[in-house]
Design an enzyme around this catalytic site. Structure first.
Site, PDB file in Angstrom:
ATOM      1  CG  ASP A  42      39.761  39.203  16.432  1.00 55.74           C
ATOM      2  OD1 ASP A  42      40.977  39.394  16.331  1.00 55.74           O
ATOM      3  OD2 ASP A  42      38.938  39.531  15.571  1.00 55.74           O
ATOM      4  CG  ASP A  64      47.674  40.856  16.035  1.00 57.42           C
ATOM      5  OD1 ASP A  64      48.617  40.094  15.738  1.00 57.42           O
ATOM      6  OD2 ASP A  64      46.604  40.897  15.408  1.00 57.42           O
TER       7      ASP A  64
END
Length: 88
Positions: A42, A64
């Site tokens: 992340d 993403d």
């Protein structure tokens, strides 16, 4: 990814081309993370401080986000884009 690249080569609109590029780029980014780190990393945490209170918004993976934006662009192009020309 090869099939998406072929689709991108045959794409007739700039929006579809950009959308497919975002999807391919996001997939490559996730694949690199899996290969190097064994998991998808992340990258970003957005937060705002208002009157001494901190509001946090999603920790998410930029790859993403690119995939989601690419799919949204393809959906927009499919449903609301320029209509196909009719054959004579």
């Amino acid at each position: 990814m090869v099939a998406l690249a072929v689709w991108m080569a045959w794409s007739r609109t700039m929006l579809a081309t950009v959308g497919l590029g975002l999807i391919i780029g996001g997939a490559i980014g996730n694949a690199i993370d899996r290969f190097l780190y064994g998991a998808v990393v992340d990258f970003a945490l957005f937060h705002v401080e208002i009157a001494g209170k901190t509001w946090n918004w999603y920790v998410f993976n930029i790859a993403d986000a690119a995939i989601v934006a690419g799919v949204a662009a393809l959906l927009y192009d499919s449903f609301l884009g320029v209509p196909a020309a009719k054959a004579p």
